[in-house]
Design a protein around this motif. Sequence first.
Motif, mmCIF file in Angstrom:
data_model
loop_
_atom_site.group_PDB
_atom_site.id
_atom_site.type_symbol
_atom_site.label_atom_id
_atom_site.label_comp_id
_atom_site.label_asym_id
_atom_site.label_seq_id
_atom_site.Cartn_x
_atom_site.Cartn_y
_atom_site.Cartn_z
ATOM 1 N N HIS A 252 0.827 -1.210 0.000
ATOM 2 C CA HIS A 252 0.000 0.000 0.000
ATOM 3 C C HIS A 252 0.856 1.252 0.000
ATOM 4 N N HIS A 253 2.122 1.136 0.363
ATOM 5 C CA HIS A 253 3.029 2.281 0.241
ATOM 6 C C HIS A 253 3.176 2.700 -1.220
ATOM 7 N N THR A 254 3.354 1.735 -2.110
ATOM 8 C CA THR A 254 3.469 2.043 -3.539
ATOM 9 C C THR A 254 2.177 2.647 -4.063
ATOM 10 N N GLU A 255 1.047 2.115 -3.626
ATOM 11 C CA GLU A 255 -0.245 2.662 -4.049
ATOM 12 C C GLU A 255 -0.374 4.117 -3.613
ATOM 13 N N ALA A 256 0.055 4.422 -2.385
ATOM 14 C CA ALA A 256 -0.043 5.790 -1.886
ATOM 15 C C ALA A 256 0.897 6.723 -2.644
ATOM 16 N N VAL A 257 2.105 6.254 -2.958
ATOM 17 C CA VAL A 257 3.038 7.075 -3.732
ATOM 18 C C VAL A 257 2.435 7.415 -5.093
ATOM 19 N N LEU A 258 1.876 6.422 -5.782
ATOM 20 C CA LEU A 258 1.270 6.670 -7.090
ATOM 21 C C LEU A 258 0.098 7.648 -6.988
ATOM 22 N N ALA A 259 -0.671 7.551 -5.910
ATOM 23 C CA ALA A 259 -1.816 8.444 -5.753
ATOM 24 C C ALA A 259 -1.377 9.894 -5.605
ATOM 25 N N LEU A 260 -0.185 10.109 -5.073
ATOM 26 C CA LEU A 260 0.305 11.467 -4.835
ATOM 27 C C LEU A 260 1.165 11.997 -5.976
ATOM 28 N N CYS A 261 1.413 11.181 -6.972
ATOM 29 C CA CYS A 261 2.186 11.634 -8.134
ATOM 30 C C CYS A 261 1.249 12.394 -9.074
ATOM 31 N N VAL A 262 1.530 13.673 -9.257
ATOM 32 C CA VAL A 262 0.650 14.508 -10.083
ATOM 33 C C VAL A 262 1.228 14.736 -11.471
ATOM 34 N N GLY A 263 2.445 14.295 -11.719
ATOM 35 C CA GLY A 263 3.054 14.422 -13.030
ATOM 36 C C GLY A 263 3.317 13.063 -13.643
#
Length: 328
Positions: A252-263
Amino acid sequence: MPVSLRRGRVTAILEEHDGLVRLEVDGEPCVAYPELTGPIGVEDEVLVNVQARELGLGSGGFDVVYANLTRGLGLAPADGAHVMKLPYTPLQAAAVHAEETGGLAESLEGLPVVCCSLHSQVAPVCAGLGDGLRIAYVQLPGGALPLPLSDTVRLLRERGLLATTVSVGACFGGEYECVGVGSALAWVAGADLDAVVCAIGPGIVGTGSRLGHGGLAAADAANAASALRGSPVLAARVSGADERERHRGVSHHTEAVLALCVGRVTVAWPGGLEAPEWVEPRQEVDVEGWEQACAGLPLSHMGRGPDEEPGFFAAAFAAGRLAHSLVP
């Protein structure tokens, strides 16, 4: 939020490296950062922070020298330094920052930036990048702040898999210091290096929640790289052996990182391993031979090696290999 200090005496020096001394104080394991405390030797009287060891915090379970009362008082600041690390805390100290000397590129011009959410991904990422490239390691807050604490980075530097190191924000002890990840990436691009590996230091700040962990620094790196027209690559955190459900498969750490990537960001994915549909955008990477490429490097994730966690190390290696293919 009290600091737990005790007075003691240095009883043994175990290891000395640039920026790091491993020692014992009254027989207890301890580390010192001589850039902060000054030189340290047997019989020195010291103050040590004992809180992490008393709390049994795993990788942080040792004492840290807070001050050397014998020879660490009255130390002068570094020549030309005036920007503070750890500002307005009892350990604030001035360091020369790379931004002060200029050389920041306006654009990364496609520079590959591998974004790691764990320090244990750094070695297989560098193996994937391979020999022959000039790679910068950029350490971000989210785990250990002192860069010299990393034995992995020291070994990669000695073997030529890293060309230089940069410590960002509250992190300290790199060959270069930078105020933020954006300026660190711009400095690397201006220094004519080939690629960047961004990661947090050893250990990770964690609360067991989706957003309350240090691995989100990977999103900061990816967003900065995207905004500066680089080529961000995310190393996925993959596990087949973690007992915690939130980290099984893709964490879920990877999922959260992807969710916060705006570019723009691309997840490197090892070919032959099934990926959840939400891991997007992703690019499959041939990771054949990753075990041989990583031979002799320190591979350990939560105490598990490549035999127990092949997917974890293969995924990190895939990120390095993808980044290699993107070098302008």
